[in-house]
Each structure stands twice: as structure tokens, then as C-alpha cells.
Design a protein around this motif. Structure first.
Motif, PDB file in Angstrom:
ATOM      1  N   VAL A 273      62.643-116.939 -21.680  1.00  0.00           N
ATOM      2  CA  VAL A 273      63.056-118.338 -21.516  1.00  0.00           C
ATOM      3  C   VAL A 273      64.039-118.558 -20.375  1.00  0.00           C
ATOM      4  N   SER A 274      64.686-117.479 -19.869  1.00  0.00           N
ATOM      5  CA  SER A 274      65.675-117.658 -18.803  1.00  0.00           C
ATOM      6  C   SER A 274      65.915-116.344 -18.077  1.00  0.00           C
TER       7      SER A 274
ATOM      8  N   PRO B 133      72.278-116.804 -20.031  1.00  0.00           N
ATOM      9  CA  PRO B 133      71.388-117.950 -20.157  1.00  0.00           C
ATOM     10  C   PRO B 133      72.136-119.152 -20.733  1.00  0.00           C
ATOM     11  N   SER B 134      72.079-120.259 -20.048  1.00  0.00           N
ATOM     12  CA  SER B 134      72.693-121.475 -20.568  1.00  0.00           C
ATOM     13  C   SER B 134      71.785-122.087 -21.630  1.00  0.00           C
ATOM     14  N   PHE B 135      72.374-122.902 -22.474  1.00  0.00           N
ATOM     15  CA  PHE B 135      71.583-123.612 -23.482  1.00  0.00           C
ATOM     16  C   PHE B 135      70.532-124.490 -22.804  1.00  0.00           C
TER      17      PHE B 135
ATOM     18  N   LYS C 244      69.124-124.265 -19.721  1.00  0.00           N
ATOM     19  CA  LYS C 244      68.053-123.506 -19.094  1.00  0.00           C
ATOM     20  C   LYS C 244      67.128-122.863 -20.136  1.00  0.00           C
ATOM     21  N   SER C 245      67.709-122.458 -21.238  1.00  0.00           N
ATOM     22  CA  SER C 245      66.890-121.881 -22.300  1.00  0.00           C
ATOM     23  C   SER C 245      65.973-122.939 -22.913  1.00  0.00           C
ATOM     24  N   MET C 246      66.478-124.146 -23.073  1.00  0.00           N
ATOM     25  CA  MET C 246      65.641-125.251 -23.554  1.00  0.00           C
ATOM     26  C   MET C 246      64.492-125.507 -22.577  1.00  0.00           C
ATOM     27  N   GLU C 247      64.817-125.513 -21.289  1.00  0.00           N
ATOM     28  CA  GLU C 247      63.774-125.710 -20.273  1.00  0.00           C
ATOM     29  C   GLU C 247      62.732-124.591 -20.333  1.00  0.00           C
ATOM     30  N   GLY C 248      63.211-123.366 -20.559  1.00  0.00           N
ATOM     31  CA  GLY C 248      62.309-122.226 -20.606  1.00  0.00           C
ATOM     32  C   GLY C 248      61.277-122.312 -21.716  1.00  0.00           C
ATOM     33  N   TRP C 249      61.636-122.974 -22.804  1.00  0.00           N
ATOM     34  CA  TRP C 249      60.704-123.105 -23.920  1.00  0.00           C
ATOM     35  C   TRP C 249      59.582-124.092 -23.628  1.00  0.00           C
ATOM     36  N   GLN C 250      59.770-124.981 -22.647  1.00  0.00           N
ATOM     37  CA  GLN C 250      58.805-126.056 -22.447  1.00  0.00           C
ATOM     38  C   GLN C 250      57.440-125.565 -21.964  1.00  0.00           C
ATOM     39  N   LYS C 251      57.389-124.383 -21.353  1.00  0.00           N
ATOM     40  CA  LYS C 251      56.082-123.848 -20.951  1.00  0.00           C
ATOM     41  C   LYS C 251      55.379-123.136 -22.108  1.00  0.00           C
ATOM     42  N   HIS C 252      56.138-122.748 -23.126  1.00  0.00           N
ATOM     43  CA  HIS C 252      55.556-122.042 -24.267  1.00  0.00           C
ATOM     44  C   HIS C 252      55.231-122.976 -25.429  1.00  0.00           C
ATOM     45  N   LYS C 253      56.101-123.931 -25.691  1.00  0.00           N
ATOM     46  CA  LYS C 253      55.986-124.761 -26.890  1.00  0.00           C
ATOM     47  C   LYS C 253      54.649-125.494 -26.993  1.00  0.00           C
ATOM     48  N   PRO C 254      54.162-126.172 -25.941  1.00  0.00           N
ATOM     49  CA  PRO C 254      52.890-126.884 -26.086  1.00  0.00           C
ATOM     50  C   PRO C 254      51.711-125.964 -26.420  1.00  0.00           C
ATOM     51  N   VAL C 255      51.734-124.752 -25.881  1.00  0.00           N
ATOM     52  CA  VAL C 255      50.656-123.806 -26.165  1.00  0.00           C
ATOM     53  C   VAL C 255      50.729-123.355 -27.625  1.00  0.00           C
ATOM     54  N   ILE C 256      51.929-123.052 -28.077  1.00  0.00           N
ATOM     55  CA  ILE C 256      52.111-122.658 -29.481  1.00  0.00           C
ATOM     56  C   ILE C 256      51.623-123.765 -30.400  1.00  0.00           C
ATOM     57  N   LYS C 257      52.031-124.997 -30.121  1.00  0.00           N
ATOM     58  CA  LYS C 257      51.613-126.133 -30.958  1.00  0.00           C
ATOM     59  C   LYS C 257      50.101-126.308 -30.938  1.00  0.00           C
TER      60      LYS C 257
ATOM     61  N   VAL D  87      74.286-116.666 -28.277  1.00  0.00           N
ATOM     62  CA  VAL D  87      74.505-117.988 -28.873  1.00  0.00           C
ATOM     63  C   VAL D  87      73.596-119.028 -28.226  1.00  0.00           C
ATOM     64  N   ASN D  88      73.581-119.077 -26.903  1.00  0.00           N
ATOM     65  CA  ASN D  88      72.844-120.127 -26.195  1.00  0.00           C
ATOM     66  C   ASN D  88      71.336-120.026 -26.400  1.00  0.00           C
ATOM     67  N   THR D  89      70.808-118.810 -26.324  1.00  0.00           N
ATOM     68  CA  THR D  89      69.361-118.640 -26.491  1.00  0.00           C
ATOM     69  C   THR D  89      68.933-118.938 -27.928  1.00  0.00           C
ATOM     70  N   THR D  90      69.744-118.515 -28.881  1.00  0.00           N
ATOM     71  CA  THR D  90      69.399-118.754 -30.291  1.00  0.00           C
ATOM     72  C   THR D  90      69.451-120.245 -30.611  1.00  0.00           C
ATOM     73  N   LYS D  91      70.474-120.919 -30.141  1.00  0.00           N
ATOM     74  CA  LYS D  91      70.588-122.354 -30.395  1.00  0.00           C
ATOM     75  C   LYS D  91      69.414-123.111 -29.768  1.00  0.00           C
ATOM     76  N   ALA D  92      68.994-122.721 -28.571  1.00  0.00           N
ATOM     77  CA  ALA D  92      67.869-123.379 -27.910  1.00  0.00           C
ATOM     78  C   ALA D  92      66.579-123.203 -28.714  1.00  0.00           C
ATOM     79  N   LEU D  93      66.395-122.042 -29.303  1.00  0.00           N
ATOM     80  CA  LEU D  93      65.206-121.821 -30.128  1.00  0.00           C
ATOM     81  C   LEU D  93      65.202-122.775 -31.321  1.00  0.00           C
ATOM     82  N   TYR D  94      66.344-122.902 -31.989  1.00  0.00           N
ATOM     83  CA  TYR D  94      66.415-123.817 -33.134  1.00  0.00           C
ATOM     84  C   TYR D  94      66.159-125.257 -32.713  1.00  0.00           C
TER      85      TYR D  94
END
Length: 336
Positions: free
Chosen positions: A213-214, A219-221, A223-236, A279-286
Motif C-alpha cells: 500500500v505504500s 507510511p502515512s495514513f 498514503k496508505s489509504m491511497e494505496g488501497w484504492q487500486k486493490h479495494k475495487p478488485v476485491i469487492k 499504526v498508520n497502515t493498520t488504521k488505513a486498513l480498518y
């Protein structure tokens, strides 16, 4: 008028109950096997420290090498928690804390070789492996049924075995269902789940969610949130296609520099502790997943039984215990 008010209250209660049930997640932890039985001192911190409502109990089978067809399991030479008796005792103690159970049998290949590369060199050895794996997994399907486990995970990160022997796996799932009547999943590696051929036969699409994700050292919260955006739609999309909820059979980050770059890595050269990264990566996942109704929840990797002796500010491994990330987990687990 009183009857009308009563009816309104009844309807409101149903709506509230429905909302709560949608928000309730599998807030789990991967409960590490040890050489001893457990008691309340080992299980209670799951509730008091992170408010977990599920635990993955993980008995083990052992293989001598990537080309070896024999799985050694449930022997006196193994640690207690890795055996059937140990998995049962752990589950019974966890139940006393109102924690539900996923039985998740794991394979360890000598020298820590990746299970996804398991590969036989002859048809004879493939058949031996199939016989051995059937014995292994049906042992724990029987245990899962005996203890009324809520979920059974039928395998973890076995991509090559599945790709080379798809008919075997389809038949195996049918055999498991004859023994175990609860919910089924499989723990596909983060880059494997798109090729897993039998999601339609299971209840959850299980993913060991070590997605990159970063590339940042810390990793900032954001940037980690941004990193999930390429994975989340595929997972869904896989949830939509199969009409199955997504379950993170494992998830988590080490408390090290670059923890979001290759989260699956257990590299002994990665030693510099970075608690903020965890902390930042875990919070972004949640924030990315826990509010989604198509997402079932997950199991943090990993939770050791001797709470007071593990983790801490100098620890650079996955465990969240006694680290700043721990109250983050509790906050989200308490909210869902």
C-alpha cells in the motif's frame, strides 16, 4: 394509541437490530500455538486489550521439503497447541471468554519454504500428497464439528497444489462438507485469490491480506489509504461476482520501516523499529474495509499467549501486543 406506540417501538427495534447485525464484524486474532495448555490468563487479554470476538486456532502439519508428499501431523513430538488435543483445549478456553472459533490448520515446510511453491515431481507423489492432506484436513474438519467451530479454513496459501490438482480440491470440499456443517473458507495469499477456482463452494472468500500500500519509510495514513484504492475495487468485484463476503483470514503489518511496501516479508534484515508505520497502515486498513457490508472482518497476525512477555516498543515483528497499535485495534473492534 398505546398499541400504535408499541408497534412503532417494535419496528424501530427491528431496524436497529438489522443495522447492528450489518455492522458486526469478525474481529479476530490469530492465536499462536504453544507447548502448554492455556487458561484465562492467556485468553482474557484478547477481550480486555482488543475486544476480539473471534480467534483462529492453528494446529500444524509439517512437510520435510517442497517436493515431499508426506504431512506429519498430530504427533507427540509436536507442541501441544499444534495438535488436535491442543486445538480443542485452546478452543474450549477461548469459548469461556465468549470468543468464537475459526479452526485454521496450517502447514510448515522445513526451513520456512513458502507453501505456495509446494510441488510434486511425479503422479505417484501427487497422489500421496493428496492422501496425506486429506488425512490432515479431515482430522480438523472432525474437530471443528466436534467443538462446533463457527468457521473451518480448509487450507492456507497452497496455490500451486490447487492449480495442479483442481479436481482433487473440488472433491475434497465435498468430503469436508460430509463431516463439518459450519462455514468454510480458504486462506488465499494476497496475490492468489483471483485464481482460486472454488470460491463458489465456500462461504467466505478468504484472503491473507498482505497487499502493498505504500513505498514510504514511514507510511502515512493518507498514503496508505491511497494505496488501497487500486486493490479495494478488485476485491469487492470478487464479492459481487460470487455473492460471498470477503474475510481477511490474516492481516497485519510489522512495526518496521517500509512496513507497507511488502507487508508479507519476514526479513531478518528489516530490524529498525517503526511503531508509527504499524499504526498508520493498520488504521488505513480498518478505514478502508471495516465499514463495508460486503466485508466480513479479519484476523490480526498474530497474538501470543503470554501477553506480558511479548511485543512492546522494541519489538519489530507483526504482533500488536503492548504497542501503540493495540488501542487502535480495540477502538475499531469495539465499534463493529
Amino acid at each position: 394509541m398505546n398499541r400504535v406506540k408499541l408497534l412503532i417501538c417494535f419496528v424501530c427495534a427491528i431496524i436497529l437490530s438489522s443495522c447492528l447485525s450489518q455492522n458486526k464484524k469478525i474481529n479476530g486474532a490469530s492465536f499462536v500455538a504453544y507447548g502448554i495448555p492455556v487458561d484465562e490468563t492467556h485468553t482474557k487479554p484478547l477481550v480486555t486489550k482488543i475486544n476480539a470476538n473471534f480467534a483462529a486456532v492453528m494446529p500444524f502439519g509439517f512437510i520435510r521439503g517442497l517436493n515431499s508428499p508426506e504431512i506429519i501431523h498430530n504427533t507427540e513430538r509436536q507442541w501441544f497447541g499444534e495438535t488436535r488435543a491442543g486445538a480443542k483445549q485452546y478452543s474450549e478456553e477461548l469459548r469461556k471468554q465468549n470468543i468464537k472459533i475459526m479452526v485454521k490448520p496450517q502447514i510448515w515446510i522445513r526451513r520456512g519454504e513458502f507453501t505456495g511453491f509446494l510441488n510434486m515431481t511425479s503422479e505417484e507423489d501427487w497422489r500421496k500428497l493428496e492422501e496425506s492432506y486429506t488425512s490432515f484436513i479431515l482430522e480438523y474438519a472432525d474437530l471443528a464439528q466436534e467443538i462446533n467451530a463457527e468457521i473451518l479454513c480448509i487450507g492456507t496459501e497452497l496455490e500451486n497444489f490447487i492449480a495442479k490438482r483442481p479436481d482433487y480440491w473440488n472433491n475434497l470440499i465435498d468430503e469436508i462438507k460430509k463431516i463439518y456443517k459450519g462455514k468454510l473458507t480458504y486462506a488465499a495469499n494476497w496475490d492468489e485469490y483471483k485464481r482460486t477456482p472454488f470460491w463458489n463452494k465456500l462461504d467466505f472468500i478468504g484472503i491473507d491480506a498482505y497487499f502493498p500500500v505504500s513505498d514510504e519509510q514511514t507510511p502515512s495514513f493518507e498514503k496508505s489509504m491511497e494505496g488501497w484504492q487500486k486493490h479495494k475495487p478488485v476485491i469487492k468485484s470478487y464479492s459481487d461476482t460470487y455473492q460471498k463476503p470477503i474475510l481477511f483470514t490474516e492481516y497485519g503489518y510489522r512495526s518496521v520501516d517500509y512496513s507497507g511496501k511488502e507487508p508479507w516479508k519476514f526479513d531478518r534484515s528489516m530490524t529498525k523499529v517503526n511503531l508509527e508505520a504499524q499504526v498508520n497502515t493498520t488504521k488505513a486498513l480498518y478505514e478502508t474495509f471495516w465499514h463495508e457490508d460486503w466485508f466480513a472482518g479479519g484476523f490480526i497476525w498474530k497474538w501470543f499467549i503470554n501477553y506480558d512477555k511479548v511485543g512492546g516498543k522494541d519489538n519489530n515483528q507483526f504482533t500488536p501486543q503492548n504497542k501503540p497499535v493495540e488501542p487502535i485495534i480495540k477502538n475499531y473492534y469495539s465499534s463493529y
